[in-house]
Design a protein around this motif. Structure first.
Motif, PDB file in Angstrom:
ATOM      1  N   SER A  30       0.832  -1.191   0.000  1.00 32.32           N
ATOM      2  CA  SER A  30       0.000   0.000   0.000  1.00 32.32           C
ATOM      3  C   SER A  30       0.864   1.237   0.000  1.00 32.32           C
ATOM      4  O   SER A  30       1.946   1.257   0.592  1.00 32.32           O
ATOM      5  N   PHE A  31       0.334   2.260  -0.643  1.00 35.77           N
ATOM      6  CA  PHE A  31       1.061   3.514  -0.771  1.00 35.77           C
ATOM      7  C   PHE A  31       0.142   4.679  -0.475  1.00 35.77           C
ATOM      8  O   PHE A  31      -1.072   4.609  -0.686  1.00 35.77           O
ATOM      9  N   VAL A  32       0.734   5.741   0.003  1.00 36.57           N
ATOM     10  CA  VAL A  32      -0.001   6.988   0.203  1.00 36.57           C
ATOM     11  C   VAL A  32       0.421   7.936  -0.901  1.00 36.57           C
ATOM     12  O   VAL A  32       1.624   8.190  -1.086  1.00 36.57           O
ATOM     13  N   VAL A  33      -0.556   8.431  -1.639  1.00 32.14           N
ATOM     14  CA  VAL A  33      -0.273   9.332  -2.755  1.00 32.14           C
ATOM     15  C   VAL A  33      -0.484  10.766  -2.288  1.00 32.14           C
ATOM     16  O   VAL A  33      -1.512  11.092  -1.689  1.00 32.14           O
ATOM     17  N   LEU A  34       0.499  11.616  -2.539  1.00 24.71           N
ATOM     18  CA  LEU A  34       0.438  13.005  -2.117  1.00 24.71           C
ATOM     19  C   LEU A  34       0.718  13.922  -3.306  1.00 24.71           C
ATOM     20  O   LEU A  34       1.320  13.492  -4.283  1.00 24.71           O
ATOM     21  N   SER A  35       0.286  15.165  -3.183  1.00 19.16           N
ATOM     22  CA  SER A  35       0.496  16.156  -4.248  1.00 19.16           C
ATOM     23  C   SER A  35       1.497  17.187  -3.783  1.00 19.16           C
ATOM     24  O   SER A  35       1.344  17.789  -2.712  1.00 19.16           O
ATOM     25  N   GLU A  44      -2.757   5.147 -13.870  1.00 21.38           N
ATOM     26  CA  GLU A  44      -1.879   6.303 -13.657  1.00 21.38           C
ATOM     27  C   GLU A  44      -0.538   5.802 -13.127  1.00 21.38           C
ATOM     28  O   GLU A  44      -0.492   4.918 -12.276  1.00 21.38           O
ATOM     29  N   ARG A  45       0.541   6.355 -13.661  1.00 20.28           N
ATOM     30  CA  ARG A  45       1.873   5.996 -13.171  1.00 20.28           C
ATOM     31  C   ARG A  45       2.333   7.084 -12.209  1.00 20.28           C
ATOM     32  O   ARG A  45       2.424   8.263 -12.582  1.00 20.28           O
ATOM     33  N   GLY A 103      -1.457  -0.929  -5.923  1.00 20.33           N
ATOM     34  CA  GLY A 103      -1.298  -1.089  -7.360  1.00 20.33           C
ATOM     35  C   GLY A 103      -0.077  -1.902  -7.674  1.00 20.33           C
ATOM     36  O   GLY A 103       0.611  -2.419  -6.789  1.00 20.33           O
ATOM     37  N   GLU A 104       0.174  -1.991  -8.943  1.00 22.82           N
ATOM     38  CA  GLU A 104       1.328  -2.763  -9.407  1.00 22.82           C
ATOM     39  C   GLU A 104       2.566  -1.868  -9.392  1.00 22.82           C
ATOM     40  O   GLU A 104       2.512  -0.708  -9.792  1.00 22.82           O
ATOM     41  N   LEU A 105       3.665  -2.456  -8.921  1.00 18.07           N
ATOM     42  CA  LEU A 105       4.912  -1.709  -8.914  1.00 18.07           C
ATOM     43  C   LEU A 105       5.722  -1.997 -10.164  1.00 18.07           C
ATOM     44  O   LEU A 105       5.896  -3.151 -10.555  1.00 18.07           O
ATOM     45  N   LEU A 106       6.215  -0.938 -10.768  1.00 16.53           N
ATOM     46  CA  LEU A 106       7.053  -1.055 -11.960  1.00 16.53           C
ATOM     47  C   LEU A 106       8.417  -0.447 -11.664  1.00 16.53           C
ATOM     48  O   LEU A 106       8.553   0.348 -10.742  1.00 16.53           O
ATOM     49  N   TYR A 145      16.194   9.229  -6.072  1.00 16.14           N
ATOM     50  CA  TYR A 145      15.178   9.139  -5.032  1.00 16.14           C
ATOM     51  C   TYR A 145      13.858   8.561  -5.542  1.00 16.14           C
ATOM     52  O   TYR A 145      12.928   8.401  -4.777  1.00 16.14           O
ATOM     53  N   VAL A 146      13.782   8.267  -6.820  1.00 15.56           N
ATOM     54  CA  VAL A 146      12.592   7.595  -7.362  1.00 15.56           C
ATOM     55  C   VAL A 146      12.871   6.099  -7.323  1.00 15.56           C
ATOM     56  O   VAL A 146      13.676   5.577  -8.096  1.00 15.56           O
ATOM     57  N   ALA A 147      12.199   5.408  -6.398  1.00 12.71           N
ATOM     58  CA  ALA A 147      12.479   3.988  -6.176  1.00 12.71           C
ATOM     59  C   ALA A 147      11.723   3.101  -7.143  1.00 12.71           C
ATOM     60  O   ALA A 147      12.170   1.992  -7.458  1.00 12.71           O
ATOM     61  N   ALA A 148      10.569   3.551  -7.604  1.00 11.71           N
ATOM     62  CA  ALA A 148       9.735   2.697  -8.451  1.00 11.71           C
ATOM     63  C   ALA A 148       8.625   3.564  -9.033  1.00 11.71           C
ATOM     64  O   ALA A 148       8.551   4.764  -8.780  1.00 11.71           O
ATOM     65  N   GLN A 149       7.809   2.922  -9.850  1.00 14.86           N
ATOM     66  CA  GLN A 149       6.585   3.567 -10.329  1.00 14.86           C
ATOM     67  C   GLN A 149       5.413   2.729  -9.819  1.00 14.86           C
ATOM     68  O   GLN A 149       5.445   1.498  -9.887  1.00 14.86           O
ATOM     69  N   LEU A 150       4.389   3.409  -9.375  1.00 16.48           N
ATOM     70  CA  LEU A 150       3.174   2.728  -8.939  1.00 16.48           C
ATOM     71  C   LEU A 150       2.137   2.887 -10.046  1.00 16.48           C
ATOM     72  O   LEU A 150       1.831   4.008 -10.463  1.00 16.48           O
TER      73      LEU A 150
END
Lengths: 179, 156
Positions: free
Chosen positions: B8-13, B125-126, B103-106, B115-120
């Motif tokens: 699980s991830f927390v999405v922030l703006s 939406e990526r 979501g799926e991790l890419l 500092y970008v570890a992955a894409q969710l």
């Protein structure tokens, strides 16, 4: 029925309490351990004992002060902390260092029992400036490190600016903690 | 951070962009509270918050991501940082409310900053997943950034 003493409250009873002096510089509140301060005097009362020091390397120090046959470098606290320039009216003469600090006013004495460490996120010069942080009525007050006003390199530069090696010996070795 | 094991991830703006953080490091989202300031020399810290008796440093993520103006967020996301084997809480200003997504991790996009570890991948939406340990510097100065946002200094 015996009631066992709450171990947590017992621990709180044994928390060391520290007396601090709250002072203000450019409307910013700071604290310093009261036992780190030898005396507090007005700038007017010390003007006769102060001398200008001609040097540009350590801009926060413009004067030396002689008190009780000891010499101190007078640090402008606003310059030290990067605050707007003020008209300080008081001098904190420190007990164990050859430093006197110009501040705007003394607020009061307080007793503190919980000094929180400066968060590791703070990774600049402030790690030398402060011993930690204290919460007073939900206001965060930095507790200054008396050794942080002048580092050994600054002391060396000032000793060199003051004059000859003889002067440096009379004032004490760079960074020397005064007896 | 091993993004591959996260669920699980927390999405922030931040700065009009959406980023994600692993939910396990997120403590809470709080409304903008009184930011307290005292003199310091760490360029990317705005001040501190007091939350439940804890003093939280406020890290301006927008500055760290290259926005020279920084961000005055409406909310603060309280997150846990691992640093030198110890845990420390910090607050990140964010523009709006955050959401919990799975979501799926890419893998991170090619040329992405360290500092970008992955894409969710969530709802088509990526979203870039940030690794705070590599985003938040260990020195007081703001890291210089080459075009594209890559950090000039390596983060260990």
């Amino acid at each position: 029925m015996r009631i066992r003493a709450n171990s947590a409250s017992g621990a709180r009873r044994h928390q060391p309490v520290e007396q601090v002096i709250l002072f203000t510089v450019a409307e910013q509140l700071f604290a310093i351990a009261s036992n780190a301060v030898h005396e507090i005097r007005s700038t007017d009362s010390l003007s006769a004992a102060a001398s200008d020091i001609a040097q540009q390397e350590v801009k926060k120090v413009c004067h030396t002060l002689r008190r009780e046959r000891r010499a101190y470098y007078v640090v402008n606290a606003a310059a030290h902390f990067g605050l707007p320039a003020t008209r300080p009216t008081l001098v904190l003469v420190l007990r164990d260092f050859r430093v006197a600090v110009l501040v705007d006013r003394i607020e009061r004495m307080e007793s503190i029992s919980l000094l929180q460490p400066l968060p590791q996120a703070f990774c600049g010069a402030e790690r030398q400036w402060y011993r930690g942080l204290v919460l007073l009525d939900n206001v965060v007050v930095p507790v200054v490190n008396p050794a942080g006003f002048l580092n050994p390199q600054e002391m060396t530069l000032l000793d060199a600016a003051v004059g000859s090696r003889a002067n440096a010996e009379r004032f004490g070795a760079p960074g020397e903690v005064m007896p | 951070m091993s993004a591959g094991n996260e669920k699980s991830f927390v999405v922030l703006s931040v700065c009009g962009f959406r980023f994600a953080l692993p939910a396990r490091i997120v403590g809470e989202l709080v409304a903008a509270e009184r930011l307290q300031k005292f003199p310091h020399a760490t360029a990317w810290l705005r001040g501190v918050l007091v939350r439940r008796g804890r003093i939280l440093p406020v890290c301006d993520v927008a500055l760290l991501l290259g926005d020279s103006h920084g961000l005055r967020g409406k909310f603060y996301l309280v997150v846990r940082r691992e640093l030198n084997g110890a845990t420390e809480w910090a607050a990140l200003p964010v523009e709006g409310e955050c959401e919990l997504v799975s979501g799926e991790l890419l893998p991170p996009p090619e040329g992405a900053p360290p500092y970008v570890a992955a894409q969710l991948l969530a709802r088509q939406e990526r979203i870039e997943v940030l690794e705070l340990a590599k985003l938040i510097p260990r020195q007081a100065a703001l890291p210089s950034r080459s075009p594209g946002g890559a950090l000039a200094e390596s983060q260990t």
